[in-house]
Every structure is written in C-alpha cells, then in structure tokens.
Design an enzyme around this catalytic site. Sequence first.
Site, mmCIF file in Angstrom:
data_model
loop_
_atom_site.group_PDB
_atom_site.id
_atom_site.type_symbol
_atom_site.label_atom_id
_atom_site.label_comp_id
_atom_site.label_asym_id
_atom_site.label_seq_id
_atom_site.Cartn_x
_atom_site.Cartn_y
_atom_site.Cartn_z
ATOM 1 N N THR A 255 8.292 -3.561 9.460
ATOM 2 C CA THR A 255 9.093 -4.502 10.262
ATOM 3 C C THR A 255 10.401 -4.779 9.520
ATOM 4 O O THR A 255 10.625 -5.880 9.033
ATOM 5 C CB THR A 255 8.335 -5.830 10.506
ATOM 6 O OG1 THR A 255 7.805 -6.304 9.251
ATOM 7 C CG2 THR A 255 7.202 -5.662 11.477
ATOM 8 N N GLU B 5 -0.498 -10.187 5.340
ATOM 9 C CA GLU B 5 -0.826 -9.635 4.023
ATOM 10 C C GLU B 5 0.055 -10.298 2.962
ATOM 11 O O GLU B 5 1.254 -10.415 3.148
ATOM 12 C CB GLU B 5 -0.579 -8.121 4.054
ATOM 13 C CG GLU B 5 -0.995 -7.416 2.796
ATOM 14 C CD GLU B 5 -2.404 -7.792 2.393
ATOM 15 O OE1 GLU B 5 -3.335 -7.421 3.108
ATOM 16 O OE2 GLU B 5 -2.573 -8.489 1.370
ATOM 17 N N ARG C 241 1.222 -8.113 -3.599
ATOM 18 C CA ARG C 241 2.515 -7.755 -4.203
ATOM 19 C C ARG C 241 2.502 -6.281 -4.552
ATOM 20 O O ARG C 241 1.508 -5.798 -5.118
ATOM 21 C CB ARG C 241 2.721 -8.530 -5.518
ATOM 22 C CG ARG C 241 2.838 -10.009 -5.385
ATOM 23 C CD ARG C 241 2.630 -10.676 -6.734
ATOM 24 N NE ARG C 241 1.297 -10.365 -7.278
ATOM 25 C CZ ARG C 241 0.920 -10.584 -8.535
ATOM 26 N NH1 ARG C 241 1.762 -11.089 -9.399
ATOM 27 N NH2 ARG C 241 -0.315 -10.278 -8.940
ATOM 28 N N PHE D 199 7.191 -17.802 -10.543
ATOM 29 C CA PHE D 199 8.435 -17.583 -9.786
ATOM 30 C C PHE D 199 9.568 -18.459 -10.311
ATOM 31 O O PHE D 199 10.425 -18.903 -9.569
ATOM 32 C CB PHE D 199 8.207 -17.788 -8.278
ATOM 33 C CG PHE D 199 7.561 -16.580 -7.656
ATOM 34 C CD1 PHE D 199 8.315 -15.655 -6.965
ATOM 35 C CD2 PHE D 199 6.212 -16.339 -7.822
ATOM 36 C CE1 PHE D 199 7.738 -14.522 -6.439
ATOM 37 C CE2 PHE D 199 5.622 -15.204 -7.310
ATOM 38 C CZ PHE D 199 6.385 -14.294 -6.619
ATOM 39 N N GLY E 80 14.854 -8.803 -4.714
ATOM 40 C CA GLY E 80 15.067 -7.660 -3.828
ATOM 41 C C GLY E 80 13.726 -7.246 -3.259
ATOM 42 O O GLY E 80 12.825 -8.077 -3.130
ATOM 43 N N CYS F 123 10.276 -7.025 1.048
ATOM 44 C CA CYS F 123 9.782 -8.183 1.804
ATOM 45 C C CYS F 123 10.703 -9.397 1.774
ATOM 46 O O CYS F 123 11.173 -9.836 2.817
ATOM 47 C CB CYS F 123 8.393 -8.573 1.302
ATOM 48 S SG CYS F 123 7.141 -7.360 1.736
ATOM 49 N N LYS G 89 14.245 -9.322 3.732
ATOM 50 C CA LYS G 89 14.146 -9.178 5.191
ATOM 51 C C LYS G 89 13.399 -10.364 5.799
ATOM 52 O O LYS G 89 13.712 -10.796 6.911
ATOM 53 C CB LYS G 89 13.487 -7.846 5.567
ATOM 54 C CG LYS G 89 11.984 -7.815 5.469
ATOM 55 C CD LYS G 89 11.385 -6.560 6.093
ATOM 56 C CE LYS G 89 9.884 -6.441 5.815
ATOM 57 N NZ LYS G 89 9.053 -7.466 6.412
ATOM 58 N N LYS H 215 11.221 -4.130 -8.928
ATOM 59 C CA LYS H 215 10.383 -4.742 -9.960
ATOM 60 C C LYS H 215 9.558 -3.627 -10.598
ATOM 61 O O LYS H 215 9.555 -2.492 -10.096
ATOM 62 C CB LYS H 215 9.502 -5.841 -9.383
ATOM 63 C CG LYS H 215 8.454 -5.366 -8.397
ATOM 64 C CD LYS H 215 7.567 -6.543 -8.078
ATOM 65 C CE LYS H 215 6.529 -6.205 -7.059
ATOM 66 N NZ LYS H 215 5.648 -7.329 -6.786
HETATM 67 N N1 NAD Z 1 4.890 -3.498 1.019
HETATM 68 C C1 NAD Z 1 4.308 -4.645 0.699
HETATM 69 O O1 NAD Z 1 4.032 -4.930 -0.461
HETATM 70 C C2 NAD Z 1 3.934 -5.645 1.768
HETATM 71 C C3 NAD Z 1 3.316 -6.848 1.417
HETATM 72 C C4 NAD Z 1 2.983 -7.762 2.424
HETATM 73 C C5 NAD Z 1 3.299 -7.463 3.750
HETATM 74 N N2 NAD Z 1 3.932 -6.286 4.048
HETATM 75 C C6 NAD Z 1 4.262 -6.020 5.440
HETATM 76 O O2 NAD Z 1 3.509 -4.885 5.855
HETATM 77 C C7 NAD Z 1 4.269 -4.124 6.795
HETATM 78 C C8 NAD Z 1 4.363 -2.672 6.323
HETATM 79 O O3 NAD Z 1 5.099 -2.639 5.118
HETATM 80 P P1 NAD Z 1 5.303 -1.282 4.293
HETATM 81 O O4 NAD Z 1 6.105 -1.611 3.118
HETATM 82 O O5 NAD Z 1 3.975 -0.602 4.131
HETATM 83 O O6 NAD Z 1 6.167 -0.443 5.384
HETATM 84 P P2 NAD Z 1 6.589 1.103 5.326
HETATM 85 O O7 NAD Z 1 7.795 1.196 6.180
HETATM 86 O O8 NAD Z 1 6.625 1.571 3.915
HETATM 87 O O9 NAD Z 1 5.376 1.869 6.019
HETATM 88 C C9 NAD Z 1 5.108 1.753 7.384
HETATM 89 C C10 NAD Z 1 4.414 3.028 7.864
HETATM 90 O O10 NAD Z 1 4.114 2.873 9.252
HETATM 91 C C11 NAD Z 1 4.205 4.174 9.828
HETATM 92 N N3 NAD Z 1 4.328 4.027 11.299
HETATM 93 C C12 NAD Z 1 5.381 3.559 12.007
HETATM 94 N N4 NAD Z 1 5.075 3.575 13.332
HETATM 95 C C13 NAD Z 1 3.811 4.052 13.456
HETATM 96 C C14 NAD Z 1 2.935 4.269 14.534
HETATM 97 N N5 NAD Z 1 3.286 3.985 15.790
HETATM 98 N N6 NAD Z 1 1.700 4.782 14.284
HETATM 99 C C15 NAD Z 1 1.328 5.044 13.025
HETATM 100 N N7 NAD Z 1 2.100 4.846 11.944
HETATM 101 C C16 NAD Z 1 3.329 4.347 12.156
HETATM 102 C C17 NAD Z 1 5.422 4.787 9.178
HETATM 103 O O11 NAD Z 1 5.402 6.191 9.299
HETATM 104 C C18 NAD Z 1 5.254 4.295 7.729
HETATM 105 O O12 NAD Z 1 4.548 5.252 6.965
HETATM 106 C C19 NAD Z 1 5.625 -4.818 6.916
HETATM 107 O O13 NAD Z 1 5.615 -5.684 8.019
HETATM 108 C C20 NAD Z 1 5.724 -5.615 5.634
HETATM 109 O O14 NAD Z 1 6.543 -6.748 5.775
HETATM 110 C C21 NAD Z 1 4.236 -5.372 3.095
#
Ligand code: NAD
Length: 451
Positions: free
Chosen positions: A84, A149, A152, A250, A258, A261, A264, A322
């Site tokens: 997102t 979720e 970290r 924190f 940066g 998360c 944005k 990080k």
């Molecule tokens: N990265 C973190 O540490 C973290 C922590 C807490 C919450 N989040 C939240 O989790 C969500 C995902 O974060 P992320 O960093 O993993 O994102 P990301 O962009 O790294 O990964 C998202 C994945 O979703 C896949 N995707 C997109 N559309 C799809 C579909 N229709 N069907 C199947 N797969 C699809 C993409 O190919 C990509 O691999 C975000 O909303 C983020 O805010 C992330």
Amino acid sequence: MQGSRKYANCNVSGACIADFGHHVICVDKDNIKISALNAGEIPIYEPGLDEIVQSNVRQGRLSFTTELSETLDEAAAVFIAVGTPSRRGDGHADLSYVYAATREIALALKRFTVVITKSTVPVGTGDEIERIIRELRPDIDVAVVSNPEFLREGAAIHDFKHPDRIVVGTHDERARALLAEIYRPLYLNRAPIVYTGRRTAELIKYAANAFLATKITFINEIADLCERVGADVQEVACGIGLDNRIGPKFLHAGPGFGGSCFPKDVRALIKTARDHDVPMRILEAVETVNDTRKRAMARKVSSVFAGLLRGKTVAVLGLTFKPNTDDVREAPSLALITALQDMGARVRAYDPVGMEQAKQVLADVTYCRDPYDCVEEADAVVIVTEWEQFRALDLERVRDLMACPVMVDLRNVYRPEDMKKYGFAYTSIGRLPTHEPVKLVDAPFSIAAAV
Ligand SMILES: NC(=O)c1ccc[n+]([C@@H]2O[C@H](COP(=O)([O-])OP(=O)(O)OC[C@H]3O[C@@H](n4cnc5c(N)ncnc54)[C@H](O)[C@@H]3O)[C@@H](O)[C@H]2O)c1
C-alpha cells in the site's frame, strides 16, 4: 485442529503462520519472487526467514504459487498482504493492489471464507473490500477482518512470534474464533489479543506508526537544540526515557526516519484526517521536519569543510533505512547522497546487503567491497546506518586510509572522547563535535562550531 486448516497468504507472516503448524499457500503475482522461493531462495534479506521457510516447506506446510484460484479450494482464511505505497501525486495510500487482490479473491471464493487485511490500509478500506466481494459474489458468505501487522523489518520473525499485541478488528464471531485459532500459539504465550471493530483496528495501526514517527522526530529536534546549547541528546533521552510515561524506546536521535512504513503511513494518516476535516497539525509538522532533516544531514558534512564540498570525496557507510534489511525505501542515505552530490562531492558507498537495491535508485556512486575500501582516500566518512560491523571498525586503520580524518556519525555509534583520541574531527547528532569550539559574537555563551 491446527495443521488441518489452509491459509492463502504471502510474506513473513505466511512463513510464521506455517511455523505455528497451519498449512499456508503463499500467492504472489511476481513470477520472479515465486520462482526464487520455489528454488529455495529468499527474495528479501530478513534474518532467520530462510530457515523458517526451508523447514516448513520440507514439512509440507508451506508452498508458493502465482495462481490464486487454485489455493482457495480448502482455505479457511485469506490474508491480503499486498503493498500500500503512497499514491503518486497526493500521498494517499494507493489501494489499487488491495482492491485488485480483493476482486481476484472474490472471483475465486468457493465457500464461507474469512478475508483478513494485513496490509496497512486507511479507515474504511475493510468496508470497501466487503462491498466489492458482496457485489461480485452475492452467493458467498464472507467475513472481512482487519488484522494489522506490527512487525519490524530486520526483526520480523522475532516480532511476529513475540508480539506486544494482536489486533483483530471484526464483530463476526466466526471470524474471531478463526483468528484465535490461527494465533493460538501466541495467545498461549500470553500475547494479548485486542478484539475491536474493523475501523478501529485499521486506525490503531496508523496511530501506532504515527506516534512512533512523532517520538523519533521529537528527539531529533531536541538533538538539534542540544548541539546549540551544549547538551548531550543521549543523556537527555536516557533522562526522559526512565520516566515510565515516556519509555526509552524510539528516542535515538538520527538522520530522520525512513523505510517502507513510517513515511507513507504518516502521509496517509494526514490525508485521511484531512478528508474528514480533522487536520493533524502535529503529524504535518513531523512529515515536514523529517523530510527536511534527511537532506540537512549533508549540511552537517559540508559544515566541517566550511560549506565547501566541491571536489571532496565522501564515504558513506550504510544505505538501508536500518540494519538487518536490504530495504532502501525512503532511506535517509538516498536524500543525503543526492544532496552531497548536489554540493559537488564524489560519493563512495558501502552497505553489507543494501547495495543492489541502492543501485536501482542512486546514480554516480562508487560502490565498494567493504568499509575500508570505502574510506580509502576519502575526505570524510559518514555513518548512516548502524550496521553491527560499523560499530567495531578498526579506527586506526580507517584514519590512516583516509585523506582527511573526518567522521560524521549520524547514529552516534562512537563516543566523541574516543574519536578525539584517535585523531578524528568527529561530528555526531545532538552532541558537541570534537573540533575546537569557537566564540560566537552575540551568543550568550561559547558553543561548538565546525571548523
Ligand atoms: N514491510 C514491513 O515490515 C511491514 C510491516 C507492517 C506492515 N506492513 C504492511 O504490509 C503491506 C505489504 O508490505 P511489503 O513491504 O511486504 O510490500 P511489498 O510491496 O514489498 O510486497 C507486496 C507484494 O504483493 C504482491 N502483490 C501485489 N498485488 C498482488 C496480487 N493481486 N496478488 C498477489 N500478490 C500481489 C507484489 O508482487 C509484492 O511482492 C503494506 O501495506 C505494508 O504497509 C509491512
């Protein structure tokens, strides 16, 4: 009946849920990621993830596919965990991936299924997900849950398995029972489950990230004041952090937050609030202060050279936002390096795992083999990410390799008194530099300034 249920999901959470004993099928549209996972390779750097994935694949509980439809035959629950990101132009959360996944799920549903949003989504997104599914599949019953979720990056496995809390946003009793079953191992470990409404759960996630971002920005501004008045921000952080109402976490001053998360999510919450006519002035300030700060870090470097960076070589240690991740999304290193280049500096850089990602977004940087290769003949070295290996540098070797022993430590890894002994001109965050103090006219007292 642990182990008999199937869950369609992808990412760290998927691997950890499989590790609880459930069956998980990870679905991603990205062929390259899925082929890598099927070949036993982990497409992201996350400590411990490879072992969990390998062991659960071996035990037949975890598999990977690009085909969603074939996974829903037996799935009791589907997690939506797609990205997102900030929407280009206005900073709202881009929900196009969430809604596209929702439509695909709706068309593939076979029976009553619990659809769980793990992605960070603005308040009301769950309502829209439910509307889309009901419109496309009036024949199928669903419960749509918000289960944000909080893990970290870099400590994701630990955080998933030792959460401070699990937030379950739904009033549907069938869905609450299923979520309790999914998270039973954590519940047995005394992790509290907070049951709440769906909109409240969605907002809890944003409020948590916004609060943490505010805490970081607050201590960063206190650090700036410390530098002006001759105080030490680490001691201030300790002094206020011992207050239970504040807490010590924190409160590490640095180059600004940066990552994928905080930036944005702060932006998205500001937009949501504005849409509801509730401007969030504190968060607006947090966003502006943080954005400005990353680039301002370059001025910290240039001030050591009286503002004259043109033709100087700057070694940058750490590119990821990080340690223990390869993620460079919105990392302070990106704004810093661009600003250094704008000031005419040549940049050499080293990061233990983030260089491949950085190469995709940074031009004209010389990427190095290791920290010592990076500092060779440099006029200044800047520590941007506090990777463990940068905490134990051979400082004599670093000093001798450099053209000029200047260190700008944006993570306060070293102690100014030690650095002075090693002969560095050392500048850090919220602490006095080791250069000679100069007397400023009109200042109420003598303060340190770069020479
Ligand atoms: N990265 C973190 O540490 C973290 C922590 C807490 C919450 N989040 C939240 O989790 C969500 C995902 O974060 P992320 O960093 O993993 O994102 P990301 O962009 O790294 O990964 C998202 C994945 O979703 C896949 N995707 C997109 N559309 C799809 C579909 N229709 N069907 C199947 N797969 C699809 C993409 O190919 C990509 O691999 C975000 O909303 C983020 O805010 C992330």
